[in-house]
Every structure is written in C-alpha cells, then in structure tokens.
Design an enzyme around this catalytic site. Structure first.
Site, PDB file in Angstrom:
ATOM      1  N   ASP A 158      46.254 105.722  29.577  1.00 33.90           N
ATOM      2  CA  ASP A 158      45.526 106.306  30.704  1.00 33.90           C
ATOM      3  C   ASP A 158      44.388 105.379  31.098  1.00 33.90           C
ATOM      4  O   ASP A 158      43.849 104.649  30.256  1.00 33.90           O
ATOM      5  CB  ASP A 158      44.970 107.682  30.345  1.00 33.90           C
ATOM      6  CG  ASP A 158      46.064 108.714  30.131  1.00 33.90           C
ATOM      7  OD1 ASP A 158      47.101 108.627  30.828  1.00 33.90           O
ATOM      8  OD2 ASP A 158      45.895 109.595  29.279  1.00 33.90           O
ATOM      9  N   ASP A 188      50.802 110.335  36.071  1.00 31.70           N
ATOM     10  CA  ASP A 188      50.200 111.672  36.163  1.00 31.70           C
ATOM     11  C   ASP A 188      49.888 112.040  37.603  1.00 31.70           C
ATOM     12  O   ASP A 188      50.146 113.165  38.040  1.00 31.70           O
ATOM     13  CB  ASP A 188      48.903 111.732  35.345  1.00 31.70           C
ATOM     14  CG  ASP A 188      49.132 111.570  33.852  1.00 31.70           C
ATOM     15  OD1 ASP A 188      50.241 111.907  33.391  1.00 31.70           O
ATOM     16  OD2 ASP A 188      48.206 111.116  33.163  1.00 31.70           O
TER      17      ASP A 188
END
Length: 213
Positions: A158, A188
């Site tokens: 991330d 995401d």
C-alpha cells in the site's frame, strides 16, 4: 448490417473494453507497487502535498489495511469471489446491458486480481522490506521461491495516504485523530470506484432475474 451481426459486434466491443480495463488496472497497479517496493524503505514517505503522501506500508489484510488473520484464507476467499464476478460479467456482456456495468465490474475484478497477485507471488519473488532505522537494504526481486514467504503468504503493498485534516481535540472520540487515515493502493481504489459507481448508477440492474420474470 443485420441484427445478429450487430449483436456480435457489440459483444466483441464489450469484451474488448472489459479486457482493456482489467489489463490497464493490473499493469499500472503492479508498476506502482514494484517502484515503491524496490525504491523505498518500509514506512518511508514522500510528501506530495500537505494532504497527500506516498507512504510505503505492507499488510496481510484486506483493502485499506484492514486486519485479517490468515493470509492464505483471505487469498482463497478472493479467488473464490472472482469466479462469480467473472460469471456476472459474462452475463452482462451477453445480454448487452449498459457499457457502464461492464466498466464498473471490470474495475472491481481487476482490483481484486491486483491484490491477489501480491498475496500469491510477492512472498516468492521479493526480499523482505525493512524500516530505514534497521539499516537493512531496500527490497529487491529474487528468483522464484527465494523470497520472504511462501505461496499465498505475500504481503499487499500500500502507498496512497490522504491525511486530509486532523479532528479538533474537542471533538468526542475523534479528537486528535486524522480524518481518513487509511493507506491504500491502486487496486483498492479501482475496487472502491467500481463498487460506488455500481451502487449509485446501476443498482436497478441487481435484480435482473426478477425483472426478467
């Protein structure tokens, strides 16, 4: 051009759009993750603006860093979930439903596959990432099977962080906390944008079977 030929052309067009979206999201997602993984130390950050940072984190959980015990279980769940999504996408294309439905579902599928790739392969092909204070080298690619983990045991990378503002101290419970402190990746965001657009603009198509009856 007869009706059959028009339908075939429309079907091909929809499959081309779906394929292009899935490939675009997957390729861009993996490029971003590779660049972050191999050029930044864990928890290192780059300040783009006062409210947007590139902050390198890893997690074994779900989207937006949510915790989940058992990476391989989550990966298997994701793999199982993709099967009905592909089936729904096939139905949507064959029934020539709005192109927007094809776009939204393709974004969701692509995002799910993007994070599955991390879980399945990153543990096999990357060395471990360490915080800068440990003095360890930046992670790099290694031969298959010589990475930091096993198949289905990879960590999701991330990097996007939007600390938009901090709640005033006088606000109950939230005082002093950052608004929207989730750290996420391109996969995401693809899932979220596809799902939100689906709910906002195409929720009436969720009951296709009832409508046909």
């Amino acid at each position: 051009m007869d009706t059959t030929t028009q339908k075939q052309a429309s079907t091909r067009k929809r499959w081309m759009v779906a394929t292009a979206i899935i490939l675009f999201v997957l390729i861009l997602d993996q490029i971003i993750k590779y660049l972050v993984k191999t050029n930044m130390q864990l928890h290192d950050h780059i300040d783009i603006t006062s409210w947007f940072q590139i902050l390198f984190t890893e997690n074994k959980g779900m989207a937006y860093g949510m915790a989940f015990s058992g990476t391989w279980l989550l990966t298997i769940f994701r793999l199982i979930t993709i099967i009905p999504l592909f089936w729904i996408l096939t139905r949507i294309i064959k029934k020539h439903l709005p192109m927007g439905l094809v776009v939204c579902l393709s974004m969701i599928i692509a995002g799910a596959i993007g994070n599955i790739i991390d879980n399945c392969l990153y543990g096999l092909i990357f060395t471990e990432s360490y915080p800068e204070y440990l003095g360890m080298p930046i992670a790099h690619v290694v031969p298959l099977g010589q990475g930091y983990g096993h198949f289905l045991d990879g960590k999701v990378v991330d990097m996007f962080y939007f600390p938009l503002f901090t709640w005033p101290q006088w606000v109950p419970i939230l005082g002093g906390k950052v608004f929207f402190n989730a750290i996420f990746n391109f996969a995401d965001s693809s899932i979220s944008c596809g799902a939100i657009a689906l709910l906002l603009f195409y929720s009436r198509f969720f009951h296709i079977k009832q409508k046909e009856e």
